[in-house]
Design an enzyme around this catalytic site. Structure first.
Site, short mmCIF file in Angstrom:
data_model
loop_
_atom_site.label_atom_id
_atom_site.label_comp_id
_atom_site.label_asym_id
_atom_site.label_seq_id
_atom_site.Cartn_x
_atom_site.Cartn_y
_atom_site.Cartn_z
N HIS A 223 -19.03 -69.79 -10.69
CA HIS A 223 -20.45 -69.78 -10.35
C HIS A 223 -20.68 -69.50 -8.87
CE1 HIS A 223 -19.48 -74.03 -9.26
NE2 HIS A 223 -20.41 -73.83 -8.35
N GLU A 232 -15.00 -73.12 -16.47
CA GLU A 232 -14.73 -72.31 -15.29
C GLU A 232 -13.26 -72.32 -14.90
OE1 GLU A 232 -18.78 -71.99 -12.80
OE2 GLU A 232 -17.48 -73.65 -12.25
N SER A 264 -18.54 -77.36 -4.39
CA SER A 264 -17.99 -76.81 -5.64
C SER A 264 -16.52 -76.47 -5.46
CB SER A 264 -18.77 -75.56 -6.05
OG SER A 264 -20.10 -75.88 -6.35
N CYS A 652 1.69 -5.69 4.00
CA CYS A 652 1.01 -5.32 2.76
C CYS A 652 0.61 -3.85 2.76
CB CYS A 652 -0.21 -6.19 2.54
SG CYS A 652 -1.48 -6.00 3.80
N HIS A 725 -7.69 -5.56 3.71
CA HIS A 725 -6.79 -6.17 2.74
C HIS A 725 -6.39 -5.13 1.70
CE1 HIS A 725 -7.57 -10.10 4.42
NE2 HIS A 725 -8.87 -9.95 4.24
#
Length: 991
Positions: A223, A232, A264, A652, A725
């Site tokens: 809680h 719990e 708690s 290329c 290219h």
């Protein structure tokens, strides 16, 4: 008599003679007479003996055959060789014989025979029985009381190995409960959180808190995180841990009235009063309170809504979240903050801004939040505007000072919609039903203005883009510049396929219609082995996807060779990655004598826009030719048909030469490939310019005229990086390039002409580094290297114009007299270039007189228009022409723009940029000057000393200071020597 013991019975053993004389009648009959086995009498007839005789003869005959087989010399040698062989492990784990050679076998047989003879002689007693006295053999010094060592010269003592003692690990043995208790004590004393893990995903965090001087164990429960559970914490999973927690804590001082919000998860032991009163289990973990008292988190609760949980108070939780997020979003502090307002005023400020942007009834209500999420953006803005109008009085009362004016103005502007729609409607009436480009642009701008603050960013960007295009069109329309003629330029690709006679000749095709390379394929190995890289499909295609060149990258479509069988994925593979598409500019066209050379221009569509390249699908083991038309696929040579090749980076352009090889005669293929390998490729190198490649194609066309009609591979133009290219069989995944129309070698050769006015002929085939930066470095390097500068002056005189980027470079070139040498070289060769050097020399004299950098840059900017005018009349056949022209154009345009700003009183903010650039240039000049040759430094220093010695004789010895000043001045002019460290200078100062 001997006997044998069988158990406790002694059985005598008779002698052999007695056993032989013993009669059968004395034996005891153990078996009954009726059951005694009897041996039948043998009935061997004449046939039996005859058959046995034949079998015996056959056996003897087989033995004779076998003996004759093994008695041959060849078989004896093989058996002897196998006997001398060694066993070894062969392939696949087989055991095979390692047979010696024949010479080795014969030598071994001779050794064995000699050994047998020697042994036989030794056994017969024929050996030398004399004894050799060692005293006769050894020297006299050794035979008298001296130890004789029999160690060889290679003897080496073996040292005793020291055994390393491995320390054994000392394992502490302790019970589990004791170990858990010790760990919890350490965590308690050092304030360390401990995570308790149960079954599955059950986890709790244990911490220790101080209460009234004692430690209390606190376990995280559900809680506290906003999760509600009936139970719990499981007692069965954590009971031994709860017991250990109680052993290390002291909770006797905790009373019932001490249980408040924030308690708690406190763990209380078995003997505690509250545990006995409120828990049915041996331990109590505080959860909260109900009507009956304290609730145990270990026990089940049916209605957890009735429990008042003892977690932190809501105000504390709120401020914990507020502080955590507020600190994350706060700006960087530029002052020391003080608490000038109280907490109540701060809460009011946070609340009003929260309600202004997120109007809800309760922040903790999920329904309120969902109501804001479900509405559209326009409805959300309308609700904010309505909320602003309703609470107008509250906003006015809160607005005390001017520190909130900008915030209120932002909220008001963001929530208000456009109210004046009348003018927008009038604009819409005028442009309605008009389909021209300019009317559509006005419609897009009007739509964005109608929405006002509701306009999306995409719509606003579109409106600005349309406004920019309209402005550009209007400017061109008003000034009637030369761009208007370019807008009428059309260069559509040919609808007819190009015919290559070599591919139509039936003698050069096989039965499938494929091209037969013949001798051309054999000689093509010179190119494939040296300048191509083999692609191994088993290693994947990932490393070949990105094609690097010095000015950028391009992605190949080689990865698409792996074809997906799913239709959706196959369609996805047809999509490319587009670059920024460039419009049609003057860089896309080539002119000669005022006319367009269409084959040397980029391809356009029917409306004049450039045709952008699409995805080029890859193929395996092909040579692809055909520029702007449909490509043609030619199988690679038979010798390379089973391999995949890709050109190395920077080479290329070799695909162009391979395409030319298709048209070469077979008997000339050897000379063609050798000329490419030995002459052209060393001359071109990596990434040559298109002009150089065209010149190389022209040279090949002179020796092999049949190659002039050869088809070219696909060539894409990248204007952003000034790159051509050449597309091979692996295609291109990157799209958006312009397409060059040149389809044959004849078209390509036109780029080699100096008369052709084209920027594309200076582009690099495969890529180039940033030219201007490279040329600037070369210029600075050449200032202090006379031989390099002379080469630059002869080959590329426009490079000296790049010195206008910095006054320092101009002054250095003037002091080294490079301008004078340039005038001497070019005044007769080209009058316009000589005029440029004269202007640069005069400009540098003015710059040297100015002491402030701003004045020097102003002088350079004033001289730029005159130089730009002269440059436009010069030939553009040098590589530094385009960078120098761009530099002058930028300086002229910047001066024109800044002039209007300065007239209107606006400051020029580029001064800091110029200062930093000047520092970088000075640093680069100092580095290149430090790398100058040592011989040059020594010669300069000796020349200075010779001058000083010559003039020093005429000086009055009392005036040595003047000599030192002259020496320092000359050193500062030369920049090769620091006068403060010179020996001559020190000698003058001491005098």
């Amino acid at each position: 008599m001997a006997s044998i013991m069988i158990g406790s019975i002694s059985v005598p053993i008779a002698k052999t003679e007695q056993c032989a004389n013993t009669q059968v009648s004395n034996r005891a009959n153990i078996v009954a007479p009726g059951h005694m086995a009897t041996c039948p009498l043998p009935l061997k007839t004449h046939m039996y003996y005859r058959h046995e005789s034949k079998k015996l003869m056959q056996s003897n005959k087989s033995i004779d055959i076998l003996n004759n087989f093994f008695s041959t010399d060849e078989m004896k040698f093989r058996l002897t060789r196998n006997e001398m062989s060694k066993l070894k492990k062969g392939p696949s784990g087989r055991i095979v014989l390692r047979k010696p050679s024949k010479q080795r076998v014969f030598a071994r047989i001779e050794q064995d025979e000699a050994a047998r003879k020697e042994e036989a002689v030794f056994l017969e007693g024929n050996y030398d029985d004399s004894i050799t006295n060692l005293a006769r053999v050894l020297p006299p010094a050794v035979t008298h009381n001296v130890d004789v060592s029999l160690r060889s010269p290679f003897y080496k003592r073996t040292y005793k190995k020291e055994r390393k003692k491995v320390a054994q690990k000392q394992i502490v043995q302790a019970p589990l409960n004791s170990l858990c208790t010790r760990v919890l004590k350490i965590a308690r004393n050092k304030n360390i959180p401990v995570e308790m893990i149960g079954n599955k995903k059950t986890r709790h965090t244990l911490t220790f808190k101080r209460f009234r001087g004692c430690f209390v164990g606190k376990v995280s429960v559900a809680h506290e995180e906003g999760r509600m559970r009936h139970t719990e914490m499981s007692y069965e999973q954590f009971k031994w841990l709860l017991k250990a927690i109680c052993q290390v804590t002291h909770t006797e001082r905790i009373r019932e009235e001490d249980i408040k919000p924030g308690c708690s998860g406190w763990v209380l032991g078995t003997n505690h009063t509250l545990t006995k009163r409120y828990s049915r289990l041996p331990h109590l973990v505080i959860r909260g309170r109900d009507d009956d008292g304290i609730v145990n988190a270990l026990e089940q609760v049916l209605f957890y809504s009735e429990v008042d949980h003892s977690s932190s108070q809501p105000e504390v939780q709120f401020f914990q979240g507020w502080r955590r997020i507020f600190d994350k979003f706060r700006p960087s502090p530029d002052h020391v903050c003080k608490a000038d307002h109280n907490n109540e005023e701060c809460g009011e400020l946070a609340a009003i801004f929260c309600q202004a942007l997120f109007p809800v009834v309760k922040l903790s209500c999920q329904t309120c939040r969902e109501s804001l999420v479900e509405v559209s953006f326009e409805e959300f803005k309308d609700s904010l505007n309505a909320n602003f109008i309703i609470h107008k009085d509250e906003w006015g009362s809160f607005k005390e000072g001017s520190q909130y004016d900008n915030i209120f103005k932002l909220i008001k502007v963001a929530t208000q919609a456009t109210q004046n729609l009348k003018l927008s409607s009038e604009v819409m009436k005028l442009v309605q039903n008009h389909t021209s480009t300019h009317m559509k642009q006005i419609q897009d701008i009007n739509k964005a203005l109608m929405k006002g603050s509701l306009v999306a960013q995409d719509e606003l960007d579109l409106a600005l883009k349309q406004l920019l295009e309209m402005t550009q069109w209007f400017k061109n329309h008003m000034h009637l510049t030369g761009e208007e003629a370019l807008k009428m330029f059309r260069n559509k690709r040919s609808s007819k396929a190009m015919i290559n006679p070599s591919l139509l000749c039936g003698n050069q095709l096989d039965k499938n219609g494929n091209f037969v390379w013949g001798e051309r394929g054999y000689h093509s190995k010179r190119l494939f082995k040296n300048f191509f890289e083999e692609v191994i499909p088993s290693e994947g295609y990932t490393k070949y996807v990105v094609r690097n060149f010095p000015n950028g990258t391009r992605k190949l479509a080689i990865g698409s060779l792996i074809v997906p069988l799913n239709l959706d994925r196959a369609r996805t593979a047809l999509l490319g990655e587009s670059i920024e598409k460039k419009p049609l500019t003057s860089a896309c066209v080539s002119q000669q004598n005022g006319n367009y050379i269409h084959s040397c221009c980029c391809v356009t569509m029917d409306d004049g826009t450039p045709m952008y390249s699409e995805l080029k699908s890859p193929t395996k083991r092909h040579l692809v030719i055909g520029a702007s038309s449909d490509p043609k696929y030619i199988d690679l040579p038979a010798s390379e048909a089973e391999r995949m090749y890709i050109a190395k980076e920077g080479y290329c352009y070799l695909s162009i030469f391979l395409a030319m090889l298709v048209n070469v005669n077979e008997n000339e293929a050897k000379d063609f490939t050798k000329m490419i390998r030995d002459v052209l490729i060393p001359m071109l190198g990596q990434w040559p310019s298109l002009m150089d490649v065209a010149t190389a194609a022209y040279i090949l066309g002179v020796f092999h005229p049949e190659t002039r009609c050869a088809e070219l591979p696909r060539i894409l133009v990248d204007h952003a990086t000034q790159t051509m290219h050449v597309i091979d069989s692996y295609g291109s995944l990157t799209v958006g390039y312009h397409v060059l129309k040149a389809g044959t070698v004849n078209h390509l050769i036109q780029f080699a002409s100096n008369d052709l006015q084209s920027e594309m002929k200076h582009y690099r085939v495969g890529g180039t580094p940033t030219q201007r930066i490279k040329l600037e470095e070369q210029l600075i390097k050449g200032i202090f290297k006379p031989k390099l500068m002379m080469q630059l002056l002869h080959d590329d005189p426009y490079i000296l114009l790049l010195g206008m980027i910095s006054p320092t470079i101009l002054v250095h070139m003037y002091r080294m007299r490079h301008f004078e040498r340039g005038i001497e070289i070019w005044i007769k060769r080209d009058h316009e270039i000589g005029k440029i050097f004269v202007i640069l020399e005069q400009l540098t004299r003015k710059v040297a007189l100015a002491e402030v950098l701003v004045d020097q840059l102003n002088l350079i900017s004033e001289a730029s228009p005159h130089l730009l005018e002269i440059m436009k009349g010069c030939q553009d056949n040098q590589r530094a022409y385009v960078p120098a022209l761009d530099l002058l154009t930028i300086q002229v345009e910047r001066e024109f723009s800044n002039k209007e700003l300065k007239t209107n009183g606006y400051p020029d903010l580029q001064q800091t940029l110029f200062d930093m650039r000047e520092k970088n240039v000075c640093k680069a000049a100092a580095q290149f000057m430090a790398r100058a040759k040592l011989a040059g430094k020594i010669l300069c220093n000796r020349a200075i000393e010779a001058i000083l010695d010559f003039y020093g004789k005429k000086f009055n010895p009392a005036s040595k200071r003047r000599k030192a000043r002259i020496f320092a001045t000359i050193c500062s002019r030369v920049f090769y020597h620091d006068p403060s460290t010179c020996e001559e200078h020190s000698r003058c100062r001491r005098a």
